[in-house]
Design a protein around this motif. Structure first.
Motif, PDB file in Angstrom:
ATOM      1  N   GLU A  48       0.812  -1.219   0.000  1.00  0.00           N
ATOM      2  CA  GLU A  48       0.000   0.000   0.000  1.00  0.00           C
ATOM      3  C   GLU A  48       0.845   1.269   0.000  1.00  0.00           C
ATOM      4  N   ILE A  49       2.139   1.125   0.204  1.00  0.00           N
ATOM      5  CA  ILE A  49       3.015   2.300   0.174  1.00  0.00           C
ATOM      6  C   ILE A  49       2.958   2.987  -1.191  1.00  0.00           C
ATOM      7  N   GLY A  50       2.580   2.239  -2.203  1.00  0.00           N
ATOM      8  CA  GLY A  50       2.432   2.812  -3.538  1.00  0.00           C
ATOM      9  C   GLY A  50       1.322   3.832  -3.645  1.00  0.00           C
ATOM     10  N   ASN A  51       0.446   3.895  -2.635  1.00  0.00           N
ATOM     11  CA  ASN A  51      -0.641   4.882  -2.623  1.00  0.00           C
ATOM     12  C   ASN A  51      -0.181   6.259  -2.153  1.00  0.00           C
ATOM     13  N   LEU A  52       1.056   6.380  -1.722  1.00  0.00           N
ATOM     14  CA  LEU A  52       1.560   7.642  -1.169  1.00  0.00           C
ATOM     15  C   LEU A  52       2.170   8.488  -2.290  1.00  0.00           C
ATOM     16  N   TYR A  53       1.324   9.021  -3.146  1.00  0.00           N
ATOM     17  CA  TYR A  53       1.757   9.747  -4.344  1.00  0.00           C
ATOM     18  C   TYR A  53       2.492  11.041  -4.034  1.00  0.00           C
ATOM     19  N   LEU A  54       2.230  11.653  -2.888  1.00  0.00           N
ATOM     20  CA  LEU A  54       2.860  12.925  -2.532  1.00  0.00           C
ATOM     21  C   LEU A  54       4.167  12.752  -1.771  1.00  0.00           C
ATOM     22  N   LEU A  55       4.507  11.524  -1.425  1.00  0.00           N
ATOM     23  CA  LEU A  55       5.690  11.251  -0.617  1.00  0.00           C
ATOM     24  C   LEU A  55       6.953  11.654  -1.364  1.00  0.00           C
ATOM     25  N   ASN A  56       7.759  12.548  -0.755  1.00  0.00           N
ATOM     26  CA  ASN A  56       9.019  12.926  -1.399  1.00  0.00           C
ATOM     27  C   ASN A  56      10.232  12.438  -0.624  1.00  0.00           C
ATOM     28  N   THR A  68      10.743  -8.355   0.694  1.00  0.00           N
ATOM     29  CA  THR A  68      11.213  -7.787  -0.561  1.00  0.00           C
ATOM     30  C   THR A  68      10.831  -6.308  -0.653  1.00  0.00           C
ATOM     31  N   ILE A  69      11.468  -5.619  -1.579  1.00  0.00           N
ATOM     32  CA  ILE A  69      11.109  -4.228  -1.859  1.00  0.00           C
ATOM     33  C   ILE A  69       9.865  -4.269  -2.743  1.00  0.00           C
ATOM     34  N   PRO A  70       8.748  -3.706  -2.291  1.00  0.00           N
ATOM     35  CA  PRO A  70       7.526  -3.799  -3.097  1.00  0.00           C
ATOM     36  C   PRO A  70       7.641  -3.025  -4.409  1.00  0.00           C
ATOM     37  N   THR A  71       7.164  -3.645  -5.479  1.00  0.00           N
ATOM     38  CA  THR A  71       7.181  -2.980  -6.787  1.00  0.00           C
ATOM     39  C   THR A  71       6.350  -1.707  -6.766  1.00  0.00           C
ATOM     40  N   GLU A  72       5.368  -1.637  -5.871  1.00  0.00           N
ATOM     41  CA  GLU A  72       4.478  -0.476  -5.769  1.00  0.00           C
ATOM     42  C   GLU A  72       5.218   0.800  -5.384  1.00  0.00           C
ATOM     43  N   LEU A  73       6.438   0.678  -4.841  1.00  0.00           N
ATOM     44  CA  LEU A  73       7.222   1.886  -4.551  1.00  0.00           C
ATOM     45  C   LEU A  73       7.450   2.701  -5.824  1.00  0.00           C
ATOM     46  N   GLY A  74       7.446   2.043  -6.951  1.00  0.00           N
ATOM     47  CA  GLY A  74       7.618   2.733  -8.227  1.00  0.00           C
ATOM     48  C   GLY A  74       6.473   3.657  -8.578  1.00  0.00           C
ATOM     49  N   LEU A  75       5.391   3.594  -7.828  1.00  0.00           N
ATOM     50  CA  LEU A  75       4.244   4.488  -8.048  1.00  0.00           C
ATOM     51  C   LEU A  75       4.376   5.804  -7.290  1.00  0.00           C
ATOM     52  N   CYS A  76       5.338   5.900  -6.408  1.00  0.00           N
ATOM     53  CA  CYS A  76       5.545   7.112  -5.593  1.00  0.00           C
ATOM     54  C   CYS A  76       6.369   8.119  -6.395  1.00  0.00           C
ATOM     55  N   GLY A  77       5.762   8.677  -7.416  1.00  0.00           N
ATOM     56  CA  GLY A  77       6.471   9.511  -8.383  1.00  0.00           C
ATOM     57  C   GLY A  77       7.069  10.795  -7.847  1.00  0.00           C
ATOM     58  N   SER A  78       6.702  11.215  -6.647  1.00  0.00           N
ATOM     59  CA  SER A  78       7.265  12.436  -6.071  1.00  0.00           C
ATOM     60  C   SER A  78       8.521  12.180  -5.243  1.00  0.00           C
ATOM     61  N   LEU A  79       8.881  10.909  -5.051  1.00  0.00           N
ATOM     62  CA  LEU A  79      10.028  10.590  -4.205  1.00  0.00           C
ATOM     63  C   LEU A  79      11.317  11.216  -4.724  1.00  0.00           C
ATOM     64  N   LYS A  80      12.019  11.897  -3.839  1.00  0.00           N
ATOM     65  CA  LYS A  80      13.339  12.451  -4.141  1.00  0.00           C
ATOM     66  C   LYS A  80      14.412  11.757  -3.316  1.00  0.00           C
ATOM     67  N   ILE A  81      14.043  11.266  -2.146  1.00  0.00           N
ATOM     68  CA  ILE A  81      14.982  10.609  -1.237  1.00  0.00           C
ATOM     69  C   ILE A  81      14.363   9.295  -0.775  1.00  0.00           C
ATOM     70  N   MET A  82      15.098   8.188  -0.977  1.00  0.00           N
ATOM     71  CA  MET A  82      14.643   6.895  -0.478  1.00  0.00           C
ATOM     72  C   MET A  82      15.830   6.183   0.159  1.00  0.00           C
ATOM     73  N   GLU A 102      12.138  11.698 -10.194  1.00  0.00           N
ATOM     74  CA  GLU A 102      12.597  12.803  -9.357  1.00  0.00           C
ATOM     75  C   GLU A 102      13.635  12.368  -8.330  1.00  0.00           C
ATOM     76  N   LEU A 103      13.933  11.080  -8.258  1.00  0.00           N
ATOM     77  CA  LEU A 103      14.815  10.530  -7.228  1.00  0.00           C
ATOM     78  C   LEU A 103      16.224  11.103  -7.334  1.00  0.00           C
ATOM     79  N   ARG A 104      16.729  11.575  -6.203  1.00  0.00           N
ATOM     80  CA  ARG A 104      18.082  12.123  -6.124  1.00  0.00           C
ATOM     81  C   ARG A 104      19.008  11.257  -5.273  1.00  0.00           C
ATOM     82  N   LEU A 105      18.455  10.599  -4.266  1.00  0.00           N
ATOM     83  CA  LEU A 105      19.252   9.778  -3.361  1.00  0.00           C
ATOM     84  C   LEU A 105      18.555   8.437  -3.184  1.00  0.00           C
ATOM     85  N   LEU A 106      19.288   7.352  -3.430  1.00  0.00           N
ATOM     86  CA  LEU A 106      18.752   6.007  -3.273  1.00  0.00           C
ATOM     87  C   LEU A 106      19.784   5.150  -2.563  1.00  0.00           C
TER      88      LEU A 106
END
Length: 182
Positions: A48-56, A68-82, A102-106
């Motif tokens: 359900e973390i993929g529902n967090l569209y505003l998460l940066n 595992t790392i959920p594939t749904e994380l790829g739906l968090c298009g505002s993420l800049k830092i993970m 938008e990802l800058r740090l992974l």
């Protein structure tokens, strides 16, 4: 606390409260920043973390997160830092993370990830730091393998790329592209 409608950031990093990563956190879809690391959470990252569209910003490092790392994380298009490092994550790196333009740090270092590094990560043109070195203990076999996608080496903004290298790791890195952790 989580039900406060105006709350946009939650930082519980390093509070030594051991609790399971709650689905209640992902039920609130207007989070912008979640910093929940520091041996605070265990369990898995809910899809359900993929529902967090505003998460940066998502910081879950230095916890006891497994699975595992959920594939749904790829739906968090505002993420800049993970930050997912220093956990017990297993499996492969989802190709869907390449959608996080938008990802800058992974950071996914010090987990038990296996397989190849997805070529899709080379499309993260704003990336400045990528940490992928893995660990293994006892009978747990981990480590990334295969060639490093050359598209990662071509990201102009990338300042730090760290992976495992050495005789027991099957990952090749083009000269001058990355720093090896032996």
């Amino acid at each position: 606390l989580i039900t406060l409608s105006s709350l946009r950031a939650l930082e519980l990093y390093g509070n030594n409260m051991n609790m399971n990563f709650s689905h209640a956190i992902t039920e609130k879809d207007n989070w912008q920043r979640l910093s929940l690391g520091g041996e605070l959470f265990d369990g898995t990252i809910p899809s359900e973390i993929g529902n967090l569209y505003l998460l940066n910003e998502l910081t879950l490092q230095l916890s006891q997160i497994s699975g595992t790392i959920p594939t749904e994380l790829g739906l968090c298009g505002s993420l800049k830092i993970m930050r997912l490092g220093l956990n017990s994550l297993m499996g492969t790196i989802p190709t869907e993370l390449g959608n996080l333009k938008e990802l800058r740090l992974l950071t996914m270092d010090s987990n038990f990830l296996t397989g190849s590094i997805p070529i899709e990560l080379g499309g993260l043109t704003h990336l400045t730091k990528l940490l992928l070195e893995q660990r293994s203990t006892g009978d747990t076999v981990s480590g990334l393998s295969g060639p490093l996608p050359t598209s990662l080496c071509e990201i102009e903004s990338l300042e730090q790329l760290t992976i495992n290298c050495g005789s027991d790791v099957y990952l090749s890195c083009p000269d001058g592209c990355c720093s090896c952790q032996l």
